[in-house]
Design an enzyme around this catalytic site. Structure first.
Site, PDB file in Angstrom:
ATOM      1  CD  GLU A   4      56.463  94.690  49.435  1.00 15.02           C
ATOM      2  OE1 GLU A   4      56.994  95.487  50.228  1.00 15.02           O
ATOM      3  OE2 GLU A   4      56.814  93.502  49.348  1.00 15.02           O
ATOM      4  CD  GLU A  56      59.763  92.394  46.178  1.00 14.32           C
ATOM      5  OE1 GLU A  56      60.061  92.221  47.382  1.00 14.32           O
ATOM      6  OE2 GLU A  56      59.523  93.511  45.687  1.00 14.32           O
TER       7      GLU A  56
HETATM    8  C1  GCO Z   1      64.478  95.111  52.459  1.00 15.67           C
HETATM    9  C2  GCO Z   1      63.265  94.484  51.856  1.00 15.67           C
HETATM   10  C3  GCO Z   1      63.037  95.052  50.485  1.00 15.67           C
HETATM   11  C4  GCO Z   1      61.713  94.673  49.955  1.00 15.67           C
HETATM   12  C5  GCO Z   1      61.306  95.157  48.616  1.00 15.67           C
HETATM   13  C6  GCO Z   1      59.820  95.215  48.641  1.00 15.67           C
HETATM   14  O1  GCO Z   1      65.226  94.405  53.090  1.00 15.67           O
HETATM   15  O2  GCO Z   1      64.620  96.313  52.301  1.00 15.67           O
HETATM   16  O3  GCO Z   1      63.347  93.113  51.789  1.00 15.67           O
HETATM   17  O4  GCO Z   1      64.110  94.757  49.675  1.00 15.67           O
HETATM   18  O5  GCO Z   1      61.483  93.294  50.017  1.00 15.67           O
HETATM   19  O6  GCO Z   1      61.819  96.395  48.232  1.00 15.67           O
HETATM   20  O7  GCO Z   1      59.277  95.318  47.408  1.00 15.67           O
END
Ligand code: GCO
Length: 477
Positions: free
Chosen positions: A167, A376
């Site tokens: 990301e 994800e």
């Molecule tokens: C959160 C997010 C993360 C991300 C993930 C991205 O609530 O902090 O959903 O968990 O989705 O780290 O890669």
């Protein structure tokens, strides 16, 4: 119509990230990362929660992998903490750090669980931030490539799937535009410059993987949510294109083709924000093309035409926390976000849109014709532990609907290598503490005081077990 079955080789998986699960933040020679530092500044995270202990996966990894095996996972995606391997980001190697991941990999393979290794999931060694400003210096390209090469040399006998950067759009926009992630900069010019360096770094590590002729596949994971036009007003359709190019193709095109989209660059040039791309940069980008695109899918955006909304408002869509805009960042855009009347939202205001994952898959397929690994997808919710049980029908419904759309996309002809839910155990949500839970496995801990760290299987655990056992047939029963 008849649906194609999931391929026999489909990687039914689940995922995590080092900082969000490991804890043990100073154990066995690990150096501090920018997240270790950032979370200690009051007010940066929900109730000042941090990952010092997280869910202590570092000490519970055997128990966690045994649970993965019980569930029947075919793949587990996790990230390696750079500062466990190189406490200062470069220089002295820390063997104990490599040993930890080596044991984790062996434990997974013991149960035939395919490791999918993310090389960078946001936890930059603090030393590199201090020394040269991290992602703002081209020195990171070599340091990162050296670190990744150590991983390839050590683990590529056992690891076949690698994720380069996780990301990039999120850590760059949050870190340099919104200021909600480290290094908490709010400067749009610096953001675009750092982003270009991250692109070069991504290409460099992929090139190193190819040049080294390691066996396996590598690609970046990208947080991509398609944009929809609010309606068929042609100006809204234009706004959709504008948004999607800025938020999606500005990154995906570079990954998949080595080139920035011309329209975005043209606009950035007018604003004097365009990255400086040299001839050598151009060549590097073109020589580091991925084997697959990793898709992190959570939501879609819906847009209308506008002349008053700002770039920062738009770029904050893929948000893992609070929204932030500031006057000096405002750049006029032709689009603004609106609520989609067809879609509901989660408790954290993330739009729930299962068809959107099919739209995302179809878009990536038609634009790049690359295989896609869904790295994800999942639902963050408040879960309740009662008598050792967690009833999470909302999560089952969410995952079921998304998987049905994935099967539709496979039937459409999209090449989907696998699907990793976010996440396997509950973990630290970067900005939202431990109350926002994503796992199949509940971990008993709250933001501060309570912390047995006991693991409990949620209802969704047994549901996914059935899905995997039947290679997806259970979805349509
Ligand atoms: C959160 C997010 C993360 C991300 C993930 C991205 O609530 O902090 O959903 O968990 O989705 O780290 O890669």
């Amino acid at each position: 119509t008849e649906l194609d079955p999931f391929p026999e080789t489909f990687l039914w998986g689940s995922a995590s990230a080092a900082y969000q699960v490991e804890g043990a933040y100073q154990d066995d020679g690990k150096g501090p990362s920018v997240w270790d530092t950032f979370v200690k500044q009051p007010g940066t995270t929900f109730k000042d929660t941090n990952g010092d202990i997280a869910v202590d996966h570092y000490h519970h990894f055997k128990e966690d992998v045994a649970l993965m095996a019980e569930l029947g996972l075919k793949a587990y995606r996790f990230s390696i903490a750079w500062s466990r391997i190189f406490p200062n980001g470069k220089g002295q190697l820390n063997q104990a750090g490599l040993d930890f991941y080596s044991q984790l990999i062996d434990e997974l393979l013991k149960y035939n669980i395919e490791p999918i290794v993310t090389i960078y999931h946001w936890d930059l060694p603090q030393a590199l931030q201090d020394e040269y400003g991290g992602w703002e210096s081209r020195q990171i390209i070599d340091d990162f490539t050296n670190y990744a090469t150590v991983l390839f040399d050590t683990f590529s006998d056992r690891v076949k799937y690698w994720v380069s950067l996780n990301e990039q759009n999120v850590f760059i926009t949050h870190g340099y535009l919104l200021g909600t992630h480290p290094p908490a900069v709010r400067n749009v010019k610096r953001m675009f410059a750092a982003n270009h360096i991250a692109n070069l770094t991504n290409a460099s590590v992929i090139k190193a993987f190819k040049d080294g002729e390691y066996k396996g596949q590598i690609g970046p994971s990208f947080n991509y949510g398609p944009a929809y036009a609010f309606n068929s007003d042609p100006l809204n359709v234009l706004a959709k294109i504008d948004t999607e190019e800025l938020m999606g193709f500005f990154w995906l095109d570079v990954y998949a083709t080595g080139k920035y989209p011309r329209t975005v660059i043209k606009q950035l040039e007018k604003l004097q924000l365009a990255p400086v791309v040299t001839e050598a940069d151009q060549q590097l980008l073109a020589s580091g093309l991925p084997d697959f695109i990793g898709l992190n899918y959570y939501q879609t955006a819906t847009v209308k035409a506008s002349t008053t909304d700002s770039l920062s408002g738009e770029m904050s869509m893929n948000n893992s926390g609070k929204k932030g805009t500031s006057k000096e960042l405002e750049i006029p855009r032709v689009s603004k976000f609106v609520k989609n009347p067809y879609l509901e939202q989660t408790n954290w205001d993330w739009t729930i849109d299962p068809v959107g994952i099919r739209v995302a898959l179809r878009t990536i397929e038609s634009r790049y014709q690359l295989p896609i690994l869904i790295t994800e997808n999942g639902l963050g919710e408040y879960d309740k532990l009662e008598n050792g049980e967690i009833h999470d029908p909302y999560r089952i419904e969410y995952l079921q609907k998304h998987l049905q759309e994935i099967q539709e996309a496979i039937t459409d002809g999209v090449q989907v290598l696998g699907y990793c839910t976010w996440s396997f155990t509950d973990l630290l949500s970067w900005l939202n503490g431990y109350q926002k839970r994503y796992g199949f496995v509940y971990v008993n801990r709250d933001e501060n005081s309570e912390r047995t760290l006991n693991r409990y299987k949620k209802d969704s655990f047994y549901w996914y077990q059935n899905v995997i056992e039947t290679n997806g047939e259970y979805l349509n029963e």
